[in-house]
Write a protein that holds these residues in place. Structure first.
Motif, PDB file in Angstrom:
ATOM      1  N   LEU A 160     -64.712  57.893 -20.543  1.00 41.99           N
ATOM      2  CA  LEU A 160     -64.603  56.666 -21.350  1.00 41.99           C
ATOM      3  C   LEU A 160     -65.286  55.482 -20.667  1.00 41.99           C
ATOM      4  O   LEU A 160     -65.894  54.639 -21.334  1.00 41.99           O
ATOM      5  CB  LEU A 160     -63.130  56.345 -21.648  1.00 41.99           C
ATOM      6  N   TRP A 161     -65.224  55.419 -19.310  1.00 39.64           N
ATOM      7  CA  TRP A 161     -65.930  54.353 -18.581  1.00 39.64           C
ATOM      8  C   TRP A 161     -67.440  54.481 -18.752  1.00 39.64           C
ATOM      9  O   TRP A 161     -68.144  53.472 -18.853  1.00 39.64           O
ATOM     10  CB  TRP A 161     -65.583  54.365 -17.082  1.00 39.64           C
ATOM     11  N   THR A 212     -60.961  62.166 -18.199  1.00 41.49           N
ATOM     12  CA  THR A 212     -61.016  61.509 -19.513  1.00 41.49           C
ATOM     13  C   THR A 212     -61.346  60.029 -19.343  1.00 41.49           C
ATOM     14  O   THR A 212     -62.211  59.481 -20.034  1.00 41.49           O
ATOM     15  CB  THR A 212     -59.654  61.656 -20.235  1.00 41.49           C
ATOM     16  N   GLY A 213     -60.650  59.384 -18.389  1.00 40.55           N
ATOM     17  CA  GLY A 213     -60.886  57.965 -18.124  1.00 40.55           C
ATOM     18  C   GLY A 213     -62.317  57.690 -17.698  1.00 40.55           C
ATOM     19  O   GLY A 213     -62.946  56.736 -18.172  1.00 40.55           O
ATOM     20  N   VAL A 214     -62.834  58.548 -16.815  1.00 47.72           N
ATOM     21  CA  VAL A 214     -64.187  58.355 -16.292  1.00 47.72           C
ATOM     22  C   VAL A 214     -65.233  58.525 -17.400  1.00 47.72           C
ATOM     23  O   VAL A 214     -66.204  57.757 -17.473  1.00 47.72           O
ATOM     24  CB  VAL A 214     -64.424  59.316 -15.096  1.00 47.72           C
ATOM     25  N   ILE A 263     -56.622  63.792 -16.657  1.00 51.46           N
ATOM     26  CA  ILE A 263     -56.526  62.429 -17.197  1.00 51.46           C
ATOM     27  C   ILE A 263     -57.611  61.536 -16.570  1.00 51.46           C
ATOM     28  O   ILE A 263     -58.262  60.751 -17.261  1.00 51.46           O
ATOM     29  CB  ILE A 263     -55.120  61.827 -16.929  1.00 51.46           C
ATOM     30  N   PHE A 264     -57.832  61.713 -15.262  1.00 52.52           N
ATOM     31  CA  PHE A 264     -58.850  60.911 -14.577  1.00 52.52           C
ATOM     32  C   PHE A 264     -60.240  61.182 -15.163  1.00 52.52           C
ATOM     33  O   PHE A 264     -61.018  60.247 -15.382  1.00 52.52           O
ATOM     34  CB  PHE A 264     -58.828  61.211 -13.068  1.00 52.52           C
ATOM     35  N   TYR A 289     -56.207  65.128 -12.502  1.00 48.61           N
ATOM     36  CA  TYR A 289     -57.671  65.206 -12.592  1.00 48.61           C
ATOM     37  C   TYR A 289     -58.170  65.330 -14.037  1.00 48.61           C
ATOM     38  O   TYR A 289     -59.283  64.909 -14.343  1.00 48.61           O
ATOM     39  CB  TYR A 289     -58.201  66.306 -11.676  1.00 48.61           C
ATOM     40  N   ILE A 325     -68.949  55.773 -21.411  1.00 46.14           N
ATOM     41  CA  ILE A 325     -69.204  55.329 -22.791  1.00 46.14           C
ATOM     42  C   ILE A 325     -69.147  53.795 -22.862  1.00 46.14           C
ATOM     43  O   ILE A 325     -70.032  53.152 -23.448  1.00 46.14           O
ATOM     44  CB  ILE A 325     -68.168  55.956 -23.762  1.00 46.14           C
TER      45      ILE A 325
END
Lengths: 84, 84
Positions: free
Chosen positions: B49-50, B45-47, B42-43, B40, B52
């Motif tokens: 970035l999405w 962080t990814g979200v 890492i997820f 969660y 941005i």
């Protein structure tokens, strides 16, 4: 590569590979009690639709990231069904 | 609305709202033992970035879906830290 593409690439890597720690945790503990089967079934459906959407708009990154995510997510579904 | 847009809309709804059953399961059981904190984090962080990336390319759906997903995922992180 532009910084924008790099951000998209890292974003995709994060949301795809984030499932690996969950897979490893389940594999080590052989337990899946707290994992929601409903979550992973709905998520799988969404990811399949993202692959279809990616194919429609000819977006290879969208197809590839989501195809890899689908593999991870289906493995979690299998573990959940196996270890409850 | 075209069928392509509808597929994208349903895909986004699935991958965003899939976290709701997991939240409800944790809330009812007050247990989070099998949940991977690493996943969660890492997820999330990814979200972020999405969101941005969505802002950069002026994609409101990408920003909104991922912002809502972030709320759900951070709630799961909070539950995980609270109930271990």
């Amino acid at each position: 590569m532009q910084s924008l593409e790099i951000i998209g690439l890292i974003a995709g890597a994060c949301t795809t590979f984030s499932f690996v720690p969950q897979i490893l945790k389940m594999w080590k503990s052989k337990s899946a009690k707290d994992i929601s089967l409903g979550m992973y079934c709905i998520f799988s459906t969404g990811v399949i639709l993202w692959v279809i959407y990616g194919a429609y708009i000819n977006s290879l990154p969208l197809m590839i990231w989501n195809a890899v995510t689908l593999l991870f997510v289906l493995l979690i579904v299998y573990f959940k069904l196996r270890w409850k």
